[in-house]
Design an enzyme around this catalytic site. Structure first.
Site, PDB file in Angstrom:
ATOM      1  N   SER A   8       0.816  -1.179   0.191  1.00 60.05           N
ATOM      2  CA  SER A   8      -0.099   0.131  -0.071  1.00 60.05           C
ATOM      3  C   SER A   8       0.979   1.284   0.003  1.00 60.05           C
ATOM      4  O   SER A   8       1.624   1.389  -1.012  1.00 60.05           O
ATOM      5  CB  SER A   8      -0.840  -0.086   1.177  1.00 60.05           C
ATOM      6  N   ASP A  56      -8.661  -5.081  -5.742  1.00 65.32           N
ATOM      7  CA  ASP A  56      -8.326  -3.982  -4.906  1.00 65.32           C
ATOM      8  C   ASP A  56      -8.807  -2.782  -5.622  1.00 65.32           C
ATOM      9  O   ASP A  56      -8.717  -2.458  -6.869  1.00 65.32           O
ATOM     10  CB  ASP A  56      -6.572  -3.822  -4.867  1.00 65.32           C
ATOM     11  N   HIS A  73      -8.082  -4.880  -1.079  1.00 66.76           N
ATOM     12  CA  HIS A  73      -6.852  -4.253  -0.690  1.00 66.76           C
ATOM     13  C   HIS A  73      -6.150  -5.302   0.416  1.00 66.76           C
ATOM     14  O   HIS A  73      -4.875  -5.571   0.291  1.00 66.76           O
ATOM     15  CB  HIS A  73      -6.811  -2.956  -0.443  1.00 66.76           C
TER      16      HIS A  73
END
Length: 338
Positions: free
Chosen positions: A128, A284, A313
């Site tokens: 991320s 995601d 995600h």
């Protein structure tokens, strides 16, 4: 206790000039290491933090049988600005309006060089926002990074991703406690609850909710309980000023937004010499496979390997998800062995 050496510390940076203006006064960078630095100082993996994460919260994937093996690698986890451990908007007077991903990576470079005498990385690994930092490492120091593992991240924050972040920022700004400049007069409890609910709609996929995995896998009795215990509670415990600051960092993420590349993303990607393994989650909603596919065309040594998962995600941070964890472990360990 772990079976491998661990260290923790805080690196005093002094007054840190942010690239977009402003100064982080008496800046401090918290860190944690796992493993042993070898004599050549070339077994180093930097593992930056994701949004709101701290070194303890993301060290779960480190272990002899984990994704990153501390018996082979010296793994350094630097805590991102405004994560609650390093200097941040919540505890620093006159905190800069924007602290960029580049600001974080340049501070990390000083940590590695001045504390550990390290100038060369075997890899930069991140998930991320951590993946954005790994990408920045490869672009800012192309001759010093051998590999970059970009797990559910991108080289530049996409417009749709910015829409999500804008919603979070506007929600915090709508709080009666908001006083401007990313600061609050008191804890904005109602806005933090709303923040958590917005995040819940983006953090997991539509398929996750359709299959009610919050109930069958995570054990929540119903959707309302899941949202309250997993999302309201999680963000309710965070400092709003830090959430605001890190969301801005995320929104401004761009490996080319600097004097080195002048906003030319293709040039920044093309300058990377590291082998880049792009590992997006198929479902995601932040960092789409298509974003990484577009970046792949400009990378000298890139590979795209999407994670097949309905966990959105979360597939990129798969604690408790055996299939996704096995996929990531095999991909990362395979690349590190080459």
């Amino acid at each position: 206790m772990t079976s491998w050496p661990m260290q923790e510390g805080v690196f005093e940076l002094g007054d840190w000039n942010a690239e977009r203006g402003g100064v982080i006064r008496d800046a401090r960078l918290a860190w944690q290491t796992h493993g042993t630095l070898n004599a050549a100082r070339d077994n180093v993996i930097v593992y930056p933090c994701s949004y709101t994460a701290t070194h303890d919260g993301q060290s779960w994937l480190i272990g002899p049988d984990g994704i990153l093996d501390p018996e082979q690698w010296f793994i350094v986890i630097p805590d991102m600005f405004s994560n609650g451990l390093s200097s941040g908007a919540a505890n620093t007077p006159d905190y800069p309006a924007v602290v960029t991903v580049r600001d974080n990576v340049l501070a990390q470079e000083r940590l590695l060089r001045e504390v550990f005498g390290v100038t060369h990385l075997a890899a930069a690994y991140g998930f991320s926002m951590g993946a954005m930092q790994a990408y920045h490492w490869a672009a800012l120091f192309p001759e010093r990074v051998e590999r970059a593992f970009v797990v559910c991240g991108s080289a530049r924050t996409a417009p749709h991703n910015k829409v999500f972040l804008s919603g979070l920022l506007r929600t915090l700004e709508a709080a009666p406690e908001y006083v401007g400049g990313g600061q609050f007069s008191a804890v904005p409890h109602a806005s933090l609850r709303a923040f958590g609910h917005i995040y819940a709609g983006w953090g997991l996929s539509q398929d996750f909710y359709r299959q009610e995995l919050f109930r069958t896998v995570l054990g929540a009795p119903d959707l309302e309980t899941y949202l309250r215990t997993d999302w309201e509670a999680g963000f309710g415990a965070r400092d709003a000023a830090n959430l605001y600051a890190q969301a801005l960092t995320w929104s401004h993420g761009d490996i080319s937004a600097n004097d080195l590349y002048g906003g030319d993303l293709a040039a920044a990607l093309g300058a990377i010499q590291a082998r880049v393994l792009l590992l997006p989650g198929e479902t995601d909603l932040y960092f789409r496979v298509a974003d990484n596919a577009a970046e792949l065309a400009w990378l000298k040594r890139g590979e795209l390997r999407p994670i097949a998962s309905v966990w959105g995600h979360r597939a990129g941070s798969p604690a408790g998800l055996p299939e996704e964890l096995a996929f990531l472990k095999a991909a990362v360990r395979g690349a590190l062995a080459e």
